[in-house]
Design an enzyme around this catalytic site. Structure first.
Site, mmCIF file in Angstrom:
data_model
loop_
_atom_site.group_PDB
_atom_site.id
_atom_site.type_symbol
_atom_site.label_atom_id
_atom_site.label_comp_id
_atom_site.label_asym_id
_atom_site.label_seq_id
_atom_site.Cartn_x
_atom_site.Cartn_y
_atom_site.Cartn_z
ATOM 1 N N GLY A 120 0.901 1.432 3.507
ATOM 2 C CA GLY A 120 0.724 1.617 1.999
ATOM 3 C C GLY A 120 1.517 2.775 1.380
ATOM 4 C CD GLN A 136 -0.055 8.305 -2.251
ATOM 5 O OE1 GLN A 136 -0.225 9.487 -1.609
ATOM 6 N NE2 GLN A 136 0.861 8.686 -3.298
ATOM 7 C CB SER A 137 0.774 5.140 4.736
ATOM 8 O OG SER A 137 0.411 5.339 6.006
ATOM 9 C CG ASN A 138 -3.909 9.421 4.658
ATOM 10 O OD1 ASN A 138 -3.540 10.136 3.710
ATOM 11 N ND2 ASN A 138 -4.952 8.743 4.591
ATOM 12 C CB CYS A 193 3.785 6.456 6.294
ATOM 13 S SG CYS A 193 3.713 4.780 6.479
#
Length: 406
Positions: free
Chosen positions: A120, A122-124, A126
């Site tokens: 997403g 706001q992927s942690n 990534c």
């Protein structure tokens, strides 16, 4: 001479000085220097799994602490402790660090010059992958899912995006509709094919780092907890229940399998923040089968639906709860993962106090603080306690000692 065994009902074994046990403790305490690669020896209780990883790269700051968490309104006799995997280091990368230690080692072993992953907006995971890649002098390509109206504009610098873009990650946006149509696996393969055609050597990491190799990160976490209990650096009698947020499934799979195989034998509860329990049971089963674990997911983990409105969508009640926990205990939970998990856990404790009364519960805080910045507008109504400082007009020293700014 080895110490006599404790009764089988005891969750903690006496300190073991056999060569295997000593080697296991030394491997845990004496990790290689940061960013260096080392050979990997699995915990004795996991050595039958296959395939076994041969290498890992030291990326995190371990062990993470465990301490008592004085939560309000617990059932009689219930204790909640917290394992601070939000403190693994690597720019607040939380639980993702443990998985990346194994995934990045494989990437390097395969001669990759860049990594690809997805998530997403706001992927942690990534963000953690982007940081780990830069540590190891690899390029990072991120496919981030966002709204259809925002897919053709600059995504900005809010939260995780700031860190990703600061370390030079290549951000590729797709709409939620495109993501749903093609799926994460196909999108990753598309980008991998493109990079290969350009002469690059990409390594593709799945969403959340959650594949059978990534699971080893949380088998190691169980070994770490086992050692912390043995050293009495946390609750000396062990834990009855383990609770964490379940997002991509890898952390939950690793903890569930680890507590099933190790002497600790606690019951694991994964509070799902997306999808539904059936999906997670099936997905975790696939991860376990990929390790030849010969165990049914339903027998070792209890999946609870805690997604509320959906992935990364927060109700006012959930955000108010996160604020209340922070104000009451000093622990800041993220609204996407651990916030929803604890919200669900305390809801269950309230509705079924008999099932939790007298239990010793370990809550694994998986991190994600930077995702909080995506909720600033929603959080604003719950944040108060400010006002302009009132300086009395009659202050006699006014103007005599002018403050200096250094």
């Amino acid at each position: 001479m080895a110490s006599p065994p404790l009764p089988s009902s005891s969750p903690i074994r006496p300190r073991d000085f056999t060569p295997t046990a000593v080697m296991t403790r030394c491997a845990q305490k004496h990790r290689p220097p940061m960013f260096e690669e080392a050979s990997y020896s699995p915990p004795p209780w996991a050595s039958h799994l296959h395939p076994l990883p041969s290498r890992f790269i030291s990326l995190g700051q371990f062990p993470t602490p465990i301490h008592k968490w004085n939560l309000p309104n617990l059932p009689n006799g219930t204790e909640v402790w917290i394992k601070r995997d939000d403190l693994t280091g690597m720019q607040l990368s939380g639980n993702k660090v443990r998985k990346l230690e194994f995934l990045m080692a494989e990437a390097k072993a395969e001669g990759a010059d860049c990594v690809i992953t997805l998530g997403g907006i706001q992927s942690n995971h990534c963000r953690a992958t982007a940081v780990a890649a830069r540590y190891l002098n690899l390029d990072c390509f991120l496919i981030l899912r966002t709204n259809r109206t925002q897919v053709d504009v600059d995504p900005g610098l809010v939260g995780n995006l700031l860190v990703e873009r600061m370390v030079g990650a290549h951000v590729e946006l797709v709409s939620k509709e495109e993501y749903r149509q093609h799926g994460s696996e196909m999108l990753g393969k598309m980008l991998k094919k493109k990079l290969l055609s350009e002469g690059r050597a990409p390594y593709l990491i799945p969403v959340g780092g959650s594949n059978s190799l990534g699971v080893w990160g949380y088998l190691e976490a169980v070994r770490e907890i086992e050692e912390q209990l043995r050293e009495s650096t946390c609750h000396p009698d062990g834990f009855d229940d383990i609770v964490m947020a379940c997002g991509s499934g890898g952390t939950t799979a690793g903890l569930a399998l680890g507590f099933h195989l190790s002497p600790l034998k606690a019951r694991v509860h994964g509070y799902g923040v997306c999808d539904d329990p059936e999906y997670f049971y099936d997905f975790i089963q696939g991860l376990l089968d990929g390790m030849n674990a010969n165990v049914a997911a339903r027998d070792i983990v209890n999946i609870v639906d805690a997604k509320g409105l959906g992935y990364a969508m927060s109700t006012n009640a959930e955000l108010a709860f996160v604020k209340e926990i922070a104000e009451a205990t000093g622990i800041v939970l993220d609204p996407v993962y651990s916030g929803k998990a604890l919200f669900g856990l305390l809801r269950d404790m309230k509705e079924k106090p008999g099932e939790w009364s007298g239990k010793k519960v370990l809550f694994v805080h998986t991190g994600g603080l930077l995702g909080m910045y995506d909720k600033l507008q929603q959080l604003q109504p719950f944040i108060s306690k400010w006002k302009r400082f009132q300086i009395p007009e009659s202050t006699s020293e006014a103007g005599m000692n002018v403050g200096r700014m250094f």
